[in-house]
Write an enzyme that holds these catalytic residues in place. Structure first.
Site, mmCIF file in Angstrom:
data_model
loop_
_atom_site.group_PDB
_atom_site.id
_atom_site.type_symbol
_atom_site.label_atom_id
_atom_site.label_comp_id
_atom_site.label_asym_id
_atom_site.label_seq_id
_atom_site.Cartn_x
_atom_site.Cartn_y
_atom_site.Cartn_z
ATOM 1 N N ARG A 148 -16.052 -51.869 -17.812
ATOM 2 C CA ARG A 148 -16.140 -52.634 -16.572
ATOM 3 C C ARG A 148 -15.381 -51.860 -15.497
ATOM 4 O O ARG A 148 -14.472 -51.081 -15.798
ATOM 5 C CB ARG A 148 -15.510 -54.011 -16.736
ATOM 6 C CG ARG A 148 -16.170 -54.913 -17.777
ATOM 7 C CD ARG A 148 -15.449 -56.248 -17.831
ATOM 8 N NE ARG A 148 -16.065 -57.180 -18.777
ATOM 9 C CZ ARG A 148 -15.681 -57.336 -20.037
ATOM 10 N NH1 ARG A 148 -14.665 -56.610 -20.515
ATOM 11 N NH2 ARG A 148 -16.290 -58.194 -20.833
ATOM 12 N N HIS A 244 -21.610 -51.456 -13.036
ATOM 13 C CA HIS A 244 -22.190 -52.247 -14.120
ATOM 14 C C HIS A 244 -23.530 -51.670 -14.586
ATOM 15 O O HIS A 244 -23.934 -51.882 -15.725
ATOM 16 C CB HIS A 244 -22.371 -53.700 -13.670
ATOM 17 C CG HIS A 244 -21.788 -54.683 -14.630
ATOM 18 N ND1 HIS A 244 -20.447 -54.749 -14.909
ATOM 19 C CD2 HIS A 244 -22.372 -55.628 -15.406
ATOM 20 C CE1 HIS A 244 -20.225 -55.704 -15.800
ATOM 21 N NE2 HIS A 244 -21.378 -56.248 -16.115
ATOM 22 N N HIS A 270 -17.327 -58.281 -25.129
ATOM 23 C CA HIS A 270 -17.893 -59.594 -24.844
ATOM 24 C C HIS A 270 -17.277 -60.636 -25.770
ATOM 25 O O HIS A 270 -17.191 -60.427 -26.978
ATOM 26 C CB HIS A 270 -19.411 -59.587 -25.046
ATOM 27 C CG HIS A 270 -20.143 -58.872 -23.959
ATOM 28 N ND1 HIS A 270 -21.420 -58.379 -24.118
ATOM 29 C CD2 HIS A 270 -19.790 -58.568 -22.681
ATOM 30 C CE1 HIS A 270 -21.816 -57.804 -22.998
ATOM 31 N NE2 HIS A 270 -20.841 -57.907 -22.119
#
Length: 305
Positions: A148, A244, A270
């Site tokens: 990220r 992204h 995640h």
């Protein structure tokens, strides 16, 4: 309880109890501040304890005039979290957002880049300037590790375990994960650190940050977006890209080359596998090939009786 006390306590709750990052906390607080500003316009000084569903409905209707459905859903979600906190602390018994329906949002599949498109972006970087070497290393690092943008700009020298082939990444919720790093990316990072970063004088509290600007401060999120947007223009890339996009491309290549979805989930950091599952929908032709190749009936000839 007044709004100032409520928002201050809520901020501490998000930081200490939930362990959210500063960006996430700021985002939640913006939602509450929008409601407070709306009430000020109406000259409504109601305590958060007395806010009703009708007031929330009126606020969302007013906000919908200037924001899209995705932003509306995000706003409702943020307010729901705030009032859930007030219930948790026994300041009120109900959540005024419970009867507010979020708008339906069509999930937009993320853009991805072909390997050649990534190579074109890198080739367009002017390496005659120190920032060029830095920018090349940035793109290589995001694309190689699926980071990220917040994880990239906060990456520290002490997070680099090159002898073991890993980097340590501080992700959402202040949770660490270890991500394998390719040897070519290690080479680029070593070159940048030894030849470029070593000539920069870091500002106080930035001494351990990997990627610095020429004044010795860590890069901002906006700067990473600008770097990629400028390169997209130089290469005449028509896709809308950002950090992204490289992260999505990283995950897509792993999937195409046979990586298990659970592995991709861990690499991307995640919390839920459902977030990772979006990558499954990126290439239906690939999924069809997998089914045809590995299906338990794939060895049966359709002409067999």
């Amino acid at each position: 309880m007044n709004w100032q006390q409520a928002t201050s306590d809520y901020t501490n709750y998000l930081k200490i109890e939930r362990g959210l990052s500063k960006n996430s906390i700021d985002s939640y607080n913006r939602d509450v501040k929008k409601l407070v500003s709306f009430l000020a316009v109406l000259k409504n000084k109601s305590s958060p304890i007395y806010i009703t569903s009708d007031i929330i409905q009126e606020f969302i209707y007013d906000a919908s005039k200037s924001i899209n459905s995705k932003s509306q859903a995000r706003l409702i979600s943020g307010l729901r979290s705030f009032f859930d906190y007030l219930i948790f602390e026994d300041y009120r018994q109900d959540n005024p957002t419970d009867l507010i329906e979020s708008p339906n949002i069509t999930r937009k599949l993320p853009d991805t880049l072909e390997k050649q498109e990534v190579d074109n972006l890198i080739a367009a970087i002017d390496l005659s300037h120190p920032q060029g070497e830095r920018n090349k290393t940035i793109i290589e690092t995001i694309f190689s590790c699926g980071l990220r943008v917040s994880e990239l700009i906060n990456l520290q020298l002490s997070d680099l375990f090159f002898n073991d082939g890993y980097i340590r990444v501080l992700g959402k919720g202040n949770k660490f994960r270890f991500v394998p790093i390719h040897h070519t990316t290690i080479k680029r990072l070593n070159f940048y650190i030894d030849e470029i970063r070593s000539k920069i004088n870091p500002k106080k509290e930035e001494e351990d940050i990997v990627f610095l600007n020429r004044r010795g401060k860590r890069l901002t999120r906006q700067m990473i977006f600008i770097i990629l947007k400028d390169l997209a223009i130089k290469t005449n890339l028509k896709k809308s890209i950002g950090p992204h996009t490289l992260r999505h491309s990283f995950a897509t290549y792993l999937l195409k080359n046979g990586a298990d979805l659970r592995v991709i989930q861990q690499l991307l950091g995640h919390e839920s596998i459902t977030t990772t599952e979006i990558y499954v929908h990126l290439d239906t032709s690939y999924l069809k090939e997998v089914v045809e190749l590995h299906h338990p009936r794939s060895d049966i000839n359709i002409n067999d009786k």
